[in-house]
Design a protein around this motif. Structure first.
Motif, PDB file in Angstrom:
ATOM      1  N   MET A 285       0.834  -1.230  -0.101  1.00  0.00           N
ATOM      2  CA  MET A 285       0.074  -0.072   0.089  1.00  0.00           C
ATOM      3  C   MET A 285       0.982   1.144   0.057  1.00  0.00           C
ATOM      4  SD  MET A 285      -2.778   1.032   2.721  1.00  0.00           S
ATOM      5  CE  MET A 285      -1.912   1.559   4.089  1.00  0.00           C
ATOM      6  N   ILE A 286       0.433   2.090  -0.818  1.00  0.00           N
ATOM      7  CA  ILE A 286       1.177   3.686  -0.728  1.00  0.00           C
ATOM      8  C   ILE A 286       0.507   4.389   0.371  1.00  0.00           C
ATOM      9  CG2 ILE A 286       2.201   5.544  -2.173  1.00  0.00           C
ATOM     10  CD1 ILE A 286       3.341   3.091  -3.058  1.00  0.00           C
ATOM     11  N   GLU A 287       1.497   4.976   1.135  1.00  0.00           N
ATOM     12  CA  GLU A 287       0.869   6.077   2.350  1.00  0.00           C
ATOM     13  C   GLU A 287       1.464   7.402   1.862  1.00  0.00           C
ATOM     14  OE1 GLU A 287       3.281   5.989   5.937  1.00  0.00           O
ATOM     15  OE2 GLU A 287       1.411   5.850   6.838  1.00  0.00           O
ATOM     16  N   ASN A 288       0.317   8.112   1.857  1.00  0.00           N
ATOM     17  CA  ASN A 288       0.645   9.585   1.586  1.00  0.00           C
ATOM     18  C   ASN A 288       0.923  10.592   2.850  1.00  0.00           C
ATOM     19  OD1 ASN A 288       0.087  12.444   1.237  1.00  0.00           O
ATOM     20  ND2 ASN A 288      -1.807  12.031  -0.085  1.00  0.00           N
ATOM     21  N   LYS A 289       1.917  10.978   2.852  1.00  0.00           N
ATOM     22  CA  LYS A 289       2.436  11.816   4.219  1.00  0.00           C
ATOM     23  C   LYS A 289       2.448  13.389   3.998  1.00  0.00           C
ATOM     24  CE  LYS A 289       6.163   9.113   4.334  1.00  0.00           C
ATOM     25  NZ  LYS A 289       7.443   8.858   4.848  1.00  0.00           N
ATOM     26  N   LEU A 290       1.818  13.811   2.914  1.00  0.00           N
ATOM     27  CA  LEU A 290       1.999  15.136   2.687  1.00  0.00           C
ATOM     28  C   LEU A 290       1.422  16.062   3.903  1.00  0.00           C
ATOM     29  CD1 LEU A 290       2.422  17.628   1.023  1.00  0.00           C
ATOM     30  CD2 LEU A 290       0.269  17.237  -0.091  1.00  0.00           C
ATOM     31  N   SER A 291       0.256  15.629   4.398  1.00  0.00           N
ATOM     32  CA  SER A 291      -0.213  16.399   5.634  1.00  0.00           C
ATOM     33  C   SER A 291       0.966  16.566   6.813  1.00  0.00           C
ATOM     34  CB  SER A 291      -1.522  15.786   6.141  1.00  0.00           C
ATOM     35  OG  SER A 291      -1.336  14.631   6.582  1.00  0.00           O
ATOM     36  N   GLU A 292       1.719  15.442   7.000  1.00  0.00           N
ATOM     37  CA  GLU A 292       2.804  15.247   8.008  1.00  0.00           C
ATOM     38  C   GLU A 292       3.756  16.202   7.748  1.00  0.00           C
ATOM     39  OE1 GLU A 292       4.133  11.523   8.841  1.00  0.00           O
ATOM     40  OE2 GLU A 292       2.175  10.665   8.562  1.00  0.00           O
ATOM     41  N   VAL A 293       4.142  16.308   6.394  1.00  0.00           N
ATOM     42  CA  VAL A 293       5.337  17.108   5.966  1.00  0.00           C
ATOM     43  C   VAL A 293       4.904  18.698   5.933  1.00  0.00           C
ATOM     44  CG1 VAL A 293       6.729  17.845   4.172  1.00  0.00           C
ATOM     45  CG2 VAL A 293       6.123  15.235   4.257  1.00  0.00           C
ATOM     46  N   MET A 294       3.611  18.975   5.664  1.00  0.00           N
ATOM     47  CA  MET A 294       3.223  20.246   5.760  1.00  0.00           C
ATOM     48  C   MET A 294       2.805  20.620   7.162  1.00  0.00           C
ATOM     49  SD  MET A 294       0.164  20.255   2.791  1.00  0.00           S
ATOM     50  CE  MET A 294      -0.461  21.684   3.356  1.00  0.00           C
ATOM     51  N   GLY A 295       2.453  19.773   8.169  1.00  0.00           N
ATOM     52  CA  GLY A 295       2.426  20.051   9.508  1.00  0.00           C
ATOM     53  C   GLY A 295       3.658  20.249  10.002  1.00  0.00           C
ATOM     54  N   LYS A 296       4.822  19.848  10.065  1.00  0.00           N
ATOM     55  CA  LYS A 296       6.153  19.888  10.394  1.00  0.00           C
ATOM     56  C   LYS A 296       6.708  21.298  10.103  1.00  0.00           C
ATOM     57  CE  LYS A 296       7.274  15.112  10.633  1.00  0.00           C
ATOM     58  NZ  LYS A 296       8.174  13.983  10.116  1.00  0.00           N
TER      59      LYS A 296
ATOM     60  N   ARG B  41       4.481  23.750   9.136  1.00  0.00           N
ATOM     61  CA  ARG B  41       3.649  24.605   9.463  1.00  0.00           C
ATOM     62  C   ARG B  41       3.026  25.272   8.499  1.00  0.00           C
ATOM     63  NH1 ARG B  41       3.401  25.900  15.449  1.00  0.00           N
ATOM     64  NH2 ARG B  41       4.898  24.635  16.504  1.00  0.00           N
ATOM     65  N   LEU B  42       2.730  24.500   7.320  1.00  0.00           N
ATOM     66  CA  LEU B  42       2.232  25.334   6.153  1.00  0.00           C
ATOM     67  C   LEU B  42       0.525  24.973   5.864  1.00  0.00           C
ATOM     68  CD1 LEU B  42       5.040  24.253   3.544  1.00  0.00           C
ATOM     69  CD2 LEU B  42       4.671  26.627   4.718  1.00  0.00           C
ATOM     70  N   LYS B  43       0.123  25.803   5.332  1.00  0.00           N
ATOM     71  CA  LYS B  43      -1.383  25.560   4.959  1.00  0.00           C
ATOM     72  C   LYS B  43      -1.636  25.348   3.693  1.00  0.00           C
ATOM     73  CE  LYS B  43      -2.217  29.599   6.965  1.00  0.00           C
ATOM     74  NZ  LYS B  43      -3.177  30.737   7.068  1.00  0.00           N
ATOM     75  N   ILE B  44      -2.739  24.641   3.367  1.00  0.00           N
ATOM     76  CA  ILE B  44      -2.854  24.237   1.738  1.00  0.00           C
ATOM     77  C   ILE B  44      -2.909  25.432   1.067  1.00  0.00           C
ATOM     78  CG2 ILE B  44      -4.716  23.729   0.075  1.00  0.00           C
ATOM     79  CD1 ILE B  44      -5.770  21.696   2.445  1.00  0.00           C
TER      80      ILE B  44
ATOM     81  N   LEU C 143       0.062  24.683  -8.254  1.00  0.00           N
ATOM     82  CA  LEU C 143      -0.930  23.523  -8.153  1.00  0.00           C
ATOM     83  C   LEU C 143      -2.331  24.205  -7.661  1.00  0.00           C
ATOM     84  CD1 LEU C 143       0.955  20.878  -6.596  1.00  0.00           C
ATOM     85  CD2 LEU C 143       0.818  21.152  -9.099  1.00  0.00           C
ATOM     86  N   ALA C 144      -3.298  23.358  -8.437  1.00  0.00           N
ATOM     87  CA  ALA C 144      -4.773  23.592  -8.323  1.00  0.00           C
ATOM     88  C   ALA C 144      -5.059  23.303  -6.756  1.00  0.00           C
ATOM     89  CB  ALA C 144      -5.604  22.841  -9.304  1.00  0.00           C
ATOM     90  N   ARG C 145      -6.006  24.055  -5.911  1.00  0.00           N
ATOM     91  CA  ARG C 145      -6.377  23.798  -4.861  1.00  0.00           C
ATOM     92  C   ARG C 145      -7.049  22.321  -4.622  1.00  0.00           C
ATOM     93  NH1 ARG C 145      -7.772  26.130  -0.200  1.00  0.00           N
ATOM     94  NH2 ARG C 145      -7.137  28.149  -0.803  1.00  0.00           N
ATOM     95  N   ASN C 146      -7.872  21.869  -5.725  1.00  0.00           N
ATOM     96  CA  ASN C 146      -8.200  20.703  -5.596  1.00  0.00           C
ATOM     97  C   ASN C 146      -7.111  19.702  -5.631  1.00  0.00           C
ATOM     98  OD1 ASN C 146     -10.714  18.964  -5.354  1.00  0.00           O
ATOM     99  ND2 ASN C 146      -9.986  18.324  -7.612  1.00  0.00           N
ATOM    100  N   THR C 147      -6.276  19.773  -6.230  1.00  0.00           N
ATOM    101  CA  THR C 147      -5.011  18.907  -6.186  1.00  0.00           C
ATOM    102  C   THR C 147      -4.448  18.688  -5.008  1.00  0.00           C
ATOM    103  OG1 THR C 147      -4.790  19.047  -8.669  1.00  0.00           O
ATOM    104  CG2 THR C 147      -2.851  18.227  -7.400  1.00  0.00           C
ATOM    105  N   VAL C 148      -4.093  19.979  -4.334  1.00  0.00           N
ATOM    106  CA  VAL C 148      -3.383  20.001  -2.840  1.00  0.00           C
ATOM    107  C   VAL C 148      -4.263  19.477  -1.908  1.00  0.00           C
ATOM    108  CG1 VAL C 148      -2.000  21.531  -1.359  1.00  0.00           C
ATOM    109  CG2 VAL C 148      -1.971  21.687  -3.741  1.00  0.00           C
ATOM    110  N   ALA C 149      -5.659  19.760  -2.013  1.00  0.00           N
ATOM    111  CA  ALA C 149      -6.560  19.373  -0.696  1.00  0.00           C
ATOM    112  C   ALA C 149      -6.765  17.907  -1.069  1.00  0.00           C
ATOM    113  CB  ALA C 149      -7.939  20.101  -0.985  1.00  0.00           C
TER     114      ALA C 149
END
Length: 75
Positions: free
Chosen positions: A1-12, A14-17, A26-32
């Motif tokens: 299974m592939i795990e997506n860790k983008l939210s963890e990277v962004m959290g570390k 302190r970045l918002k979408i 990138l498009a908002r929908n893509t990042v969200a």
């Protein structure tokens, strides 16, 4: 299974979408969709833009996690 860790990277970092959108173009929908781990696929160009903007490697954003294919089959 592939795990997506983008939210963890962004959290570390302190970045918002909206911050990632501004840095990558990138498009908002893509990042969200990636942030909320709802995306079914990830284009290499998108991954490259994320890595450049977040100063990280693809391994920081996605990971392969081995699944026990026999889990839950115990009887």
């Amino acid at each position: 299974m592939i795990e997506n860790k983008l939210s963890e990277v962004m959290g570390k970092k302190r970045l918002k979408i909206s911050d990632v959108i501004a840095k990558t173009g990138l498009a908002r929908n893509t990042v969200a969709e990636l942030y909320h781990a709802r995306a079914k696929r990830l284009d290499l160009d998108t991954l490259d833009k994320l890595c450049t903007a977040l100063d990280c490697t693809p391994n920081d954003i996605i990971a392969h996690v081995k699944e026990d294919k026999y889990a839950g089959l115990q009887g």
